[in-house]
Design an enzyme around this catalytic site. Structure first.
Site, PDB file in Angstrom:
ATOM      1  CD  GLU A 124      65.118 -20.559 -52.505  1.00 16.46           C
ATOM      2  OE1 GLU A 124      65.274 -19.333 -52.372  1.00 16.46           O
ATOM      3  OE2 GLU A 124      64.037 -21.077 -52.837  1.00 16.46           O
ATOM      4  CE  LYS A 161      56.126 -16.210 -53.489  1.00  9.23           C
ATOM      5  NZ  LYS A 161      56.813 -17.173 -52.608  1.00  9.23           N
TER       6      LYS A 161
HETATM    7  C1  LIG Z   1      63.959 -13.684 -54.319  1.00  9.61           C
HETATM    8  C2  LIG Z   1      64.733 -13.622 -53.251  1.00  9.61           C
HETATM    9  O1  LIG Z   1      64.462 -14.329 -52.064  1.00  9.61           O
HETATM   10  C3  LIG Z   1      63.580 -15.446 -52.151  1.00  9.61           C
HETATM   11  C4  LIG Z   1      64.106 -16.482 -51.234  1.00  9.61           C
HETATM   12  C5  LIG Z   1      63.845 -16.399 -49.886  1.00  9.61           C
HETATM   13  C6  LIG Z   1      62.817 -15.507 -49.407  1.00  9.61           C
HETATM   14  C7  LIG Z   1      62.032 -14.809 -50.273  1.00  9.61           C
HETATM   15  C8  LIG Z   1      60.977 -13.897 -49.779  1.00  9.61           C
HETATM   16  O2  LIG Z   1      60.629 -13.933 -48.572  1.00  9.61           O
HETATM   17  O3  LIG Z   1      60.442 -13.104 -50.589  1.00  9.61           O
HETATM   18  C9  LIG Z   1      62.169 -14.975 -51.749  1.00  9.61           C
HETATM   19  O4  LIG Z   1      61.204 -15.915 -52.174  1.00  9.61           O
HETATM   20  C10 LIG Z   1      65.968 -12.779 -53.159  1.00  9.61           C
HETATM   21  O5  LIG Z   1      66.679 -12.929 -52.140  1.00  9.61           O
HETATM   22  O6  LIG Z   1      66.236 -12.021 -54.111  1.00  9.61           O
END
Ligand SMILES: C=C(O[C@H]1C=CC=C(C(=O)O)[C@@H]1O)C(=O)O
Ligand SMILES: [Mg+2]
Length: 468
Positions: A272, A223
């Site tokens: 988060e 990832k």
């Molecule tokens: C990296 C980000 O989101 C992260 C946090 C929640 C969901 C995410 C996603 O689904 O990609 C990301 O991991 C951003 O909002 O810039």
């Protein structure tokens, strides 16, 4: 650190000046007072004239818990990459070790507190964009307003030096009275309008996504989170207060934060948590996997259900759960988490969400937990360091504090850090806003591009760039 029963700040300052003369050192004196209720935004705005460029703002998502700092009585800043978390912890510990603290309220989020954060990747070449932010930057404020469970507190921090004399107390007291009087005023702000929105090579970004995904299919990377930047230009200087006001109203269940440094301001509303430490209790959050909100209740429920059952998003989320669970088990006992994710619904987007709690081992500090967890695979990828190296190689932007840890630590070792997403850097009449997405082997470039467009909305809306 000396925490003594309440006497006058005046006596404390006098004692600190004597101590400063004796040890040829600077001594922090800190006093916590209960005060009448005060609007957090008015307090922040009241500090604009005297402390503009030296303020911070913090709101916790789930309760009415605010911390607003004005002025800088001590800055802990470094661009050193090696052991940066340890160096901040050491300098903070030395600063409060000699402190004289008047605190008879003993409420978390009051008293001597350091607020700030760390850049996402100190080993990435820094550009002029983030020239005002060291890769580790913390401010201990002159004055801090704390609103905790409906009670309002004022912390006054003064650093006493050997050259100070008895008039120093009077100066501090006058400053405090002037500030509290100003904080009762109502503030109006001029509206701004977006005149231009620029993105560096969107097609190249999609091509880089496709290239990274091809690599994920082969491994060993599982990832990688890739981010985009939008550069916005407005018709006049952006006022921080109205942007904060909109974020507070539109992003109720997110951390709302702002950190000013030398005229620039890093600001955002993040859903988060990275880590919270409350005595020996530790809390972290796995947040990864996203889909839009529905236009109506039925569509929203259908979208949420499809997210909960989508293999690509479930794998994207599970990588975060596996890493955070392992990191917590390395430093805590009694680590517990639900067996499957639930939905976290925000104004513009919904995510897969898994909370993790644990009991910290005796010698585990908050910043050692921050170091252990940052970056989780929600912001970097898996395995951690190879993913960060891939981001360093592929991403044609300077993340600076975007996606880094931002938050606070108090003089008792408690505190909380969010990951600084849904955020932007405000520079005069311009702003850079950032959004990233988790790439796994089943990712599709166009879908990830659309996902990041949704993640730009909180800041675009708060800046008046879109109707929210
Ligand atoms: C990296 C980000 O989101 C992260 C946090 C929640 C969901 C995410 C996603 O689904 O990609 C990301 O991991 C951003 O909002 O810039
Ligand atoms: Mg995603």
């Amino acid at each position: 650190m000396v925490t003594i029963q309440r006497t006058e700040l005046k006596e404390g300052i006098q004692a600190a000046i004597e101590k400063a003369k004796k040890n040829s050192a600077s001594i922090l004196v800190s006093e916590v007072q209960k005060i009448d209720s005060c609007s957090p935004l008015s307090f922040f705005a009241a500090g604009k004239e005297k402390y503009g460029g030296k303020r911070f703002f913090w709101k916790h998502p789930s309760q009415e818990r605010y911390m607003i700092g004005l002025g800088i009585c001590k800055e802990i800043a470094s661009d050193q990459a090696t052991d940066r978390f340890f160096h901040v912890e050491k300098e903070w510990g030395q600063f409060i070790d000699q402190a004289i603290i008047f605190d008879d309220v003993h409420v978390q989020g009051t008293g001597p507190t350091a607020f700030g954060g760390f850049s996402f990747d100190p080993d990435k070449e820094k550009t002029m964009l983030w020239s005002k932010f060291s890769s580790s930057l913390f401010h201990i404020p002159r004055f801090m307003l704390s609103i905790m469970e409906g009670q309002t507190y004022l912390t006054t921090n003064v650093v006493c030096k050997e050259e100070h004399d008895a008039t120093f107390y009077t100066a501090v007291e006058n400053e405090r009275q002037e500030l509290l009087a100003g904080a009762r005023k109502h503030f109006m702000f001029d509206p701004i309008s977006l005149v231009d929105q620029l993105e560096v090579k969107p097609d190249a970004w999609k091509q880089s996504v496709t290239q990274v995904v091809e690599g994920l299919k082969k491994g060993p990377l599982k990832k990688v989170v890739l981010a985009r930047e939008l550069r916005l230009v407005f018709n006049r200087k952006i006022q921080i207060e109205p942007v904060l006001d909109r974020l507070l109203n539109e992003q109720k269940n997110s951390y709302v934060f702002a950190l000013e440094s030398e005229g620039d301001c890093f600001i955002g509303a993040s859903p988060e948590r990275l880590v919270k430490k409350d005595q020996d209790q530790v809390f972290s959050t796995c947040l990864a996997g996203s889909i839009a909100r529905g236009k109506n209740e039925a569509e929203d429920e259908q979208l949420g259900h499809s997210l909960l059952t989508d293999d690509k998003n479930l794998i994207e989320h599970q990588y975060v759960v596996d890493m955070i669970k392992e990191a917590m088990e390395d430093t805590c006992s009694k680590v517990t988490l639900p067996s499957k994710p639930q939905l976290l619904k925000l104004k513009h987007i919904q995510h897969l969400y898994t909370p993790v709690i644990g009991k910290a081992d005796e010698h585990t500090s908050l910043l050692s937990l921050v170091e252990k967890l940052h970056p989780t695979p929600a912001l970097g990828g898996l395995p951690k360091m190879p993913a960060v190296a891939k981001i360093r190689e592929v991403e044609e932007l300077d993340r600076g504090f975007f996606a880094g840890p931002i938050g606070w630590l108090d003089y008792k070792g408690n505190g909380e850090f969010a990951v600084a997403i849904r955020s932007g850097l405000i520079q005069g009449n311009e702003a850079s806003i950032f959004a990233g997405c988790g790439l796994v082997e089943d990712s599709i470039a166009e879908t990830e591009y659309e996902e990041t467009n949704i993640k730009f909305k909180p800041m675009l809306s708060a800046l008046g760039g879109i109707k929210s």
